[in-house]
Design a protein around this motif. Structure first.
Motif, PDB file in Angstrom:
ATOM      1  N   VAL A 481       0.834  -1.201   0.000  1.00  0.00           N
ATOM      2  CA  VAL A 481       0.000   0.000   0.000  1.00  0.00           C
ATOM      3  C   VAL A 481       0.867   1.247   0.000  1.00  0.00           C
ATOM      4  O   VAL A 481       1.855   1.320   0.735  1.00  0.00           O
ATOM      5  CB  VAL A 481      -0.939   0.020   1.226  1.00  0.00           C
ATOM      6  N   HIS A 482       0.521   2.202  -0.847  1.00  0.00           N
ATOM      7  CA  HIS A 482       1.086   3.546  -0.804  1.00  0.00           C
ATOM      8  C   HIS A 482      -0.020   4.520  -0.381  1.00  0.00           C
ATOM      9  O   HIS A 482      -1.208   4.226  -0.511  1.00  0.00           O
ATOM     10  CB  HIS A 482       1.661   3.936  -2.161  1.00  0.00           C
ATOM     11  N   TYR A 483       0.399   5.668   0.103  1.00  0.00           N
ATOM     12  CA  TYR A 483      -0.545   6.604   0.710  1.00  0.00           C
ATOM     13  C   TYR A 483      -0.330   7.988   0.102  1.00  0.00           C
ATOM     14  O   TYR A 483       0.794   8.491   0.047  1.00  0.00           O
ATOM     15  CB  TYR A 483      -0.341   6.661   2.222  1.00  0.00           C
ATOM     16  N   GLN A 484      -1.428   8.615  -0.369  1.00  0.00           N
ATOM     17  CA  GLN A 484      -1.346   9.960  -0.921  1.00  0.00           C
ATOM     18  C   GLN A 484      -1.886  10.957   0.100  1.00  0.00           C
ATOM     19  O   GLN A 484      -2.990  10.778   0.622  1.00  0.00           O
ATOM     20  CB  GLN A 484      -2.132  10.075  -2.222  1.00  0.00           C
ATOM     21  N   PRO A 485      -1.112  12.013   0.394  1.00  0.00           N
ATOM     22  CA  PRO A 485      -1.551  12.990   1.405  1.00  0.00           C
ATOM     23  C   PRO A 485      -2.813  13.738   0.971  1.00  0.00           C
ATOM     24  O   PRO A 485      -3.036  14.002  -0.206  1.00  0.00           O
ATOM     25  CB  PRO A 485      -0.357  13.945   1.517  1.00  0.00           C
ATOM     26  N   ILE A 486      -3.629  14.069   1.938  1.00  0.00           N
ATOM     27  CA  ILE A 486      -4.803  14.929   1.762  1.00  0.00           C
ATOM     28  C   ILE A 486      -4.651  16.050   2.786  1.00  0.00           C
ATOM     29  O   ILE A 486      -4.487  15.781   3.981  1.00  0.00           O
ATOM     30  CB  ILE A 486      -6.111  14.165   1.999  1.00  0.00           C
ATOM     31  N   ILE A 487      -4.680  17.318   2.348  1.00  0.00           N
ATOM     32  CA  ILE A 487      -4.401  18.430   3.257  1.00  0.00           C
ATOM     33  C   ILE A 487      -5.670  19.188   3.609  1.00  0.00           C
ATOM     34  O   ILE A 487      -6.679  19.122   2.886  1.00  0.00           O
ATOM     35  CB  ILE A 487      -3.368  19.407   2.656  1.00  0.00           C
ATOM     36  N   ASP A 488      -5.604  19.890   4.721  1.00  0.00           N
ATOM     37  CA  ASP A 488      -6.666  20.819   5.103  1.00  0.00           C
ATOM     38  C   ASP A 488      -6.501  22.085   4.274  1.00  0.00           C
ATOM     39  O   ASP A 488      -5.417  22.700   4.264  1.00  0.00           O
ATOM     40  CB  ASP A 488      -6.577  21.126   6.599  1.00  0.00           C
ATOM     41  N   ALA A 489      -7.547  22.490   3.554  1.00  0.00           N
ATOM     42  CA  ALA A 489      -7.436  23.626   2.645  1.00  0.00           C
ATOM     43  C   ALA A 489      -7.133  24.926   3.377  1.00  0.00           C
ATOM     44  O   ALA A 489      -6.517  25.834   2.811  1.00  0.00           O
ATOM     45  CB  ALA A 489      -8.728  23.778   1.840  1.00  0.00           C
ATOM     46  N   GLY A 490      -7.526  25.031   4.636  1.00  0.00           N
ATOM     47  CA  GLY A 490      -7.300  26.270   5.362  1.00  0.00           C
ATOM     48  C   GLY A 490      -5.904  26.392   5.945  1.00  0.00           C
ATOM     49  O   GLY A 490      -5.279  27.457   5.886  1.00  0.00           O
ATOM     50  N   THR A 491      -5.360  25.307   6.489  1.00  0.00           N
ATOM     51  CA  THR A 491      -4.070  25.358   7.185  1.00  0.00           C
ATOM     52  C   THR A 491      -2.921  24.809   6.362  1.00  0.00           C
ATOM     53  O   THR A 491      -1.754  25.062   6.674  1.00  0.00           O
ATOM     54  CB  THR A 491      -4.154  24.563   8.490  1.00  0.00           C
TER      55      THR A 491
END
Length: 721
Positions: A481-491
């Protein structure tokens, strides 16, 4: 009669009268005799056809009941819940619910290792001998037969039995595992038995496609009606099917009776009538034969020649030395349309497809090969360029199909091959390459045409090798498994990752997901991959504070074991359920909306969240967003890609986010690759962002190292290989 003879004698010389009368009488007598013999022969042939049809029906019935039980007996879950510790509730929910309440089996039993009845569909407290008493001696013979079968195969038998004056259609099977992940307990296996009373309704179901009249089940044969024996396991007759046979010859004879009477009164006129009626009888027989031949070689729905006729015509033309081209084609999107709009609409689509193909190919031979597959056979003198025919067929599918208020868009994938008539050429050697080319067209994006080339066989062999190696990789747990980051649009802080399956093979190297995932879905391996990804991702991310998003394939979503798989992964890894988010697609909502709602609600009851992935790429309505209890909406990258230079795309994005907020859904934008896309998505109201701008899929260790970075606010700028 006497007066008529006298008048004839007055007009015919005496020397010719009696020879003529004898000749006329002989001809008339022979004609009548031939009529009776022909009628009897036709009645006999019709009876033989009806008898053979019923023999085939009985064989098909035993095969179908065996097929109905096969998937429930050879099943890992059945071994867990029945073979080890018997779970009556599981039996009722997973076996009885379909076989008993939907398929209509009257009796469903479970027998323990000593062949004692421990479960009965109809009896609240069955006795140990309930199944034996109800189903009789032939059933007991089936138990002994199944016990002698090896448990590593498919120990199952089916047939007919008689008990208490009733004939039953039944199947007996041992509960054995489907895979090597489950082992049988020591001792004799448990057995599952299903049975159905052969009554009038079952007989009607058996013969609904045949022409037998007044079908009955009798305990003893009747001398007045034709009969076919229903045999038990020992070969003895336990019942008889009787019916009123069709008698086309007798019917014909009755219709001709008035004419025969007239011919008997007026001998000379009768001779002409006999000849004329005889000719009509022959014409009727020929038309009947032609109609039967037509029905055997044509598809009843579309009126096109069927696969049998296609094979015969191909062999015939090849034997004549013709140079042929064969186009094999399959509708794109037909199954989804058939599921969504119903089988009636599916039939209309197939008829309209046949009409469009016929109009595109001119004089070429068109056939329905089966299901939603069609074929066109072209002789060298009928077309100079087969590519033009393929283009003409594709052109027929530019316009959608209009069915009432619906406009349905379907495509068609075409593969074609050529062959010259020669002793070595057979229809199989021509049809197989065309079929291979058709699947190549589907693999190349569908709604296109491909000509056969030897390299396509190499691709097919490569796919089969990939499937075999993928199966071994799953068994050895080599899917990672590889993992792609998901960010908070505000911070700009990484708050979640999406788990993505990856496979590297010593022979094939790195195999892209868009290659091995479709293979896994077609071969039934996707559920095993899904379980491994779920377990590995929960294990890897449990000590972080990140949310975890995992895609569900349609096969996983509809698998009855999904809820247990998710529950097991959460319990064994200790991963907090509130941080787990499962992503589903719009197509899942359309197939069985009510069932899909039940699955989603049962998953959310575990404390996890549900996201609607690739929003906007399907055809689900706004009503589905209100009907389903969803937590997040993921906007597909096709809506994100043009927003920097297309004002309409930006308006569309704002509309989607407004719709999501109105439905109380959180929003994530996928496919973010530039700072401009990120800025516009944030301004439109997207709370989370995902894409290569913030990081490509990477190993769990890289994600953990990223989280340990002291400069946490800059994590969203991380780019990895």
């Amino acid at each position: 009669m006497v007066a008529a003879v006298r008048r004839l004698r007055g007009h015919i010389p005496f020397g010719y009268f009696w020879p003529l009368l004898l000749l006329t009488g002989t001809c008339l007598g022979c004609t009548i005799l031939l009529l009776f013999v022909g009628a009897r022969a036709q009645d006999t042939m019709q009876l033989e056809r009806e008898e053979q049809a019923l023999v085939n029906v009985l064989a098909t019935a035993t095969a179908m009941v065996r097929h109905d039980l096969q998937d429930y007996a050879k099943w890992d879950d059945a071994v867990r819940h029945l073979g080890r510790n018997f779970d009556a509730d599981w039996m009722d929910d997973n076996v009885v619910a379909f076989l008993g309440r939907t398929q209509g089996y009257n009796d469903i039993f479970v027998l323990d290792g000593q062949d004692r009845t421990i479960f009965s569909f109809r009896d609240r407290a069955p006795q140990a001998s309930t199944a034996r008493q109800r189903l009789g001696p032939d059933f007991e013979a089936s138990i002994r037969m199944v016990r002698r079968m090896p448990t590593d195969g498919s120990p199952i038998v089916s047939g007919f039995t008689r008990a208490d004056g009733r004939v039953y259609l039944f199947a007996t099977a041992a509960v054995v595992p489907l895979t090597h992940k489950v082992t049988l307990p020591d001792g004799p296996t448990k057995l599952i038995v299903i049975a159905r009373v052969v009554d009038r309704d079952v007989l009607a179901e058996f013969t609904r496609d045949f022409i037998q009249k007044d079908m009955r089940l009798a305990a003893a044969p009747s001398a007045l009606r034709p009969k076919v024996a229903i045999k038990g396991f020992g070969g003895q007759a336990i019942g008889w099917l009787t019916w009123l046979p069709h008698r086309p010859g007798t019917l014909l004879r009755q219709r001709l009776a008035p004419a025969i009477g007239v011919m008997a009164l007026v001998a000379l006129v009768a001779a002409g009538l006999v000849l004329r009626r005889g000719a009509r009888a022959i014409d009727d027989l020929q038309r009947s034969e032609l109609r039967a031949r037509h029905l055997s070689e044509h598809d009843a729905l579309t009126g096109l020649p069927n696969r049998r006729a296609l094979v015969a015509r191909t062999s015939e033309w090849l034997a004549q030395g013709e140079r042929l081209s064969l186009l094999f084609m399959d509708l794109d999107g037909f199954k989804n349309a058939n599921d969504l709009y119903g089988h009636g609409a599916g039939d209309l689509l197939l008829r309209e497809t046949a009409r469009r193909i016929r109009s595109a190919v001119g004089e070429a031979f068109v056939a329905r090969a089966g299901g939603d597959e069609f074929a066109v056979l072209v002789r060298s003198g009928q077309a100079d360029d087969v590519n033009k025919i393929a283009e003409a067929i594709l052109g027929q599918f530019v316009q959608p199909f209009s069915l009432g208020a619906y406009n349905i868009k379907l495509g068609i994938s075409i593969g074609f091959a050529e062959a010259a008539g020669a002793p070595a050429d057979t229809q199989d050697e021509m049809m197989r390459p065309a079929d291979v080319a058709m699947y190549a067209a589907k693999a190349d994006g569908k709604n296109c045409a491909r000509v056969y080339a030897p390299a396509l066989d190499e691709n097919l062999h490569l796919r089969l090798r990939l499937e075999s190696d993928l199966r071994q990789a799953i068994e050895k747990e080599e899917i990672f498994v590889h993992y792609q980051p998901i960010i908070d649009a505000g911070t700009g802080v990484t708050v979640a990752v999406e788990a993505l399956a990856r496979w590297s093979d010593p022979l094939h190297g790195h195999v892209p997901p868009d290659v091995f995932i479709p293979i896994a879905e077609m071969s039934g391996l996707i559920n095993a991959i899904g379980r491994q990804v779920l377990m590995a991702a929960c294990q890897a991310m449990r000590h972080t504070n990140l949310d975890l998003a995992i895609n569900l394939s349609p096969a996983q979503f509809w698998d009855g074991g999904l809820l247990d798989d998710v529950r097991t992964a959460l319990e064994e890894t200790g991963f907090p359920p509130e941080r787990l988010e499962l992503e589903i697609t719009e197509s899942l909502m359309l197939r069985h909306p009510q069932r899909a709602v039940e699955v989603v609600n049962s998953l959310r009851a575990l404390g996890i969240r549900i996201a609607l992935d690739d929003f906007g790429t399907g055809i689900a309505s706004i009503g589905y967003l209100q009907q389903f209890q969803l937590d997040r909406l993921k906007i597909d990258k096709t809506f994100i890609a043009p927003i920097e230079h297309d004002a309409k795309a930006r308006e569309m994005l704002v509309s989607i986010t407004g719709l999501a907020r109105a439905c109380n859904l959180e929003i994530c934008a996928e496919g973010i690759e530039t700072d401009g896309q990120a800025r516009l998505a944030r301004m439109a109201g997207c709370g989370r962002l995902q894409g290569w701008l913030f990081g490509k899929p990477q190993a769990a260790a890289a994600v953990v190292n990223m989280l340990d970075d002291a400069e946490r606010p800059r994590l969203h700028k991380l780019k990895t290989a």
